[in-house]
Scaffold this motif. Structure first.
Motif, short mmCIF file in Angstrom:
data_model
loop_
_atom_site.label_atom_id
_atom_site.label_comp_id
_atom_site.label_asym_id
_atom_site.label_seq_id
_atom_site.Cartn_x
_atom_site.Cartn_y
_atom_site.Cartn_z
N PRO A 28 0.84 -1.20 0.00
CA PRO A 28 0.00 0.00 0.00
C PRO A 28 0.87 1.25 0.00
N PRO A 29 0.45 2.29 -0.69
CA PRO A 29 1.25 3.52 -0.73
C PRO A 29 1.19 4.29 0.59
N GLY A 30 2.21 5.12 0.79
CA GLY A 30 2.19 6.02 1.93
C GLY A 30 2.65 5.43 3.24
N ARG A 31 3.29 4.25 3.22
CA ARG A 31 3.78 3.66 4.46
C ARG A 31 4.95 2.73 4.18
N ILE A 32 5.97 2.78 5.05
CA ILE A 32 7.10 1.86 4.96
C ILE A 32 7.31 1.22 6.33
N PRO A 33 7.42 -0.10 6.39
CA PRO A 33 7.62 -0.74 7.69
C PRO A 33 9.05 -0.54 8.20
N VAL A 34 9.18 -0.36 9.50
CA VAL A 34 10.48 -0.31 10.17
C VAL A 34 10.55 -1.55 11.05
N VAL A 35 11.56 -2.39 10.83
CA VAL A 35 11.63 -3.68 11.51
C VAL A 35 12.99 -3.88 12.15
N TYR A 36 13.03 -4.70 13.20
CA TYR A 36 14.30 -5.06 13.80
C TYR A 36 14.85 -6.29 13.10
N SER A 37 16.17 -6.30 12.86
CA SER A 37 16.82 -7.44 12.21
C SER A 37 18.06 -7.83 12.98
N THR A 38 18.24 -9.13 13.20
CA THR A 38 19.45 -9.61 13.85
C THR A 38 20.61 -9.69 12.87
N GLU A 39 20.35 -9.45 11.59
CA GLU A 39 21.40 -9.50 10.57
C GLU A 39 21.81 -8.08 10.18
N PRO A 140 11.82 -2.86 3.54
CA PRO A 140 11.63 -2.15 4.82
C PRO A 140 12.88 -1.40 5.24
N ILE A 141 12.75 -0.58 6.24
CA ILE A 141 13.89 0.01 6.90
C ILE A 141 14.27 -0.91 8.06
N ASN A 142 15.52 -1.35 8.08
CA ASN A 142 15.99 -2.32 9.06
C ASN A 142 16.78 -1.65 10.18
N VAL A 143 16.46 -2.01 11.41
CA VAL A 143 17.25 -1.62 12.56
C VAL A 143 18.10 -2.83 12.93
N SER A 144 19.41 -2.75 12.68
CA SER A 144 20.29 -3.90 12.85
C SER A 144 21.21 -3.75 14.06
N ASP A 145 21.63 -4.87 14.60
CA ASP A 145 22.50 -4.94 15.79
C ASP A 145 21.73 -4.40 17.00
N GLY A 146 22.04 -3.22 17.46
CA GLY A 146 21.29 -2.63 18.56
C GLY A 146 21.67 -3.15 19.93
N TYR A 147 22.88 -3.70 20.06
CA TYR A 147 23.27 -4.16 21.39
C TYR A 147 24.17 -3.11 22.05
N ALA A 148 24.09 -3.01 23.36
CA ALA A 148 24.84 -2.01 24.12
C ALA A 148 25.50 -2.68 25.31
N SER A 149 26.73 -2.23 25.62
CA SER A 149 27.48 -2.80 26.74
C SER A 149 28.30 -1.73 27.42
N LEU A 150 28.51 -1.91 28.70
CA LEU A 150 29.51 -1.13 29.43
C LEU A 150 30.85 -1.83 29.20
#
Length: 238
Positions: A28-39, A140-150
């Protein structure tokens, strides 16, 4: 007239093949999914979604360095002197942060909350733009990695160990194409990886149920959202 069984099977196979080759309906027009990816686009893959911020201490890293040295020696013997893998402390998974009671401040919001918020921000811009609201995107727009550490700041010495909050985060989208070689094209990427300054003792990070961890990570994610929104025109381009 009775149709031979062999012809019936051939017809059924052809029907299944044609059904599989049918063109998928356009999104459908007018929308793009944003998803989390482990890759990640570089080819690395996480075994699971990161649920908490972890701590990578000097002691745990020294232990992993020892393992890596032993592995490198073994590979060198097998390969006749071939240079083995390199080691980075940022690649360590880390251990849970030791705090009492509520662990809300060490929860990693990237796979769920951050993805949802970024989805809302991006699609609000698309909806408000007359041209973008008429466009469709298969990728889609992928959000990849996203891990944080001290992560410890220095290795060696007798001073109190100091750590920085290190975030590994990549926002990316593959280019839209009409052919089958879509993934042959490199994706458009926004690198949101960052590290806090100055390094602080672990006690400073864990005080008040690690509120500093949450505050610093929220700041990094806000900065990432700003970078993504500034790059959105290039990211959505065909």
């Amino acid at each position: 007239m009775r149709i031979p069984h062999s012809l019936t099977l051939a017809f059924m196979a052809t029907s299944v093949f044609l059904a599989g080759c049918a063109t998928a309906p356009p999104p459908p027009p007018g929308r793009i999914p944003v998803v989390y990816s482990t890759e990640s686009p570089g080819g690395s893959k996480l075994k699971e979604k990161p649920t908490e911020v972890t701590v990578v201490s000097r002691a745990s890293t020294q232990k992993e360095v020892g393992k890596q040295v032993a592995l490198n020696i073994a590979l060198a013997v097998i390969g006749g002197g071939f240079a083995a893998r390199t080691f980075s402390k940022d690649d360590l998974k880390g251990s849970p942060i030791d705090i009492p009671g509520d662990r809300a401040n060490v929860r990693n919001p990237v796979p769920e909350d951050f993805v949802k918020r970024l989805d809302q921000q991006i699609n609000a811009v698309i909806k408000a733009d007359p041209a973008l609201s008429q466009m469709s995107w298969k990728e889609p727009i992928n959000v990849s990695d996203g891990y944080a550490s001290l992560v410890y700041d220095t290795l060696g010495g007798n001073d109190t160990e100091k750590l920085s909050l290190v975030l590994q985060l990549n926002i990316n989208k593959y280019r839209e194409t009409t052919g089958r070689l879509n993934f042959a094209k490199p994706p458009f990427e926004v690198n949101c990886s960052s590290s806090s300054e100055p390094p602080l003792p672990l006690a400073a990070w864990t005080a008040n149920n690690a509120i500093r961890v949450k505050t610093e990570l929220d700041k990094m994610l806000d900065q990432c959202s700003g970078k993504v929104m500034a790059a959105l025109p290039q990211m959505l381009k065909y």
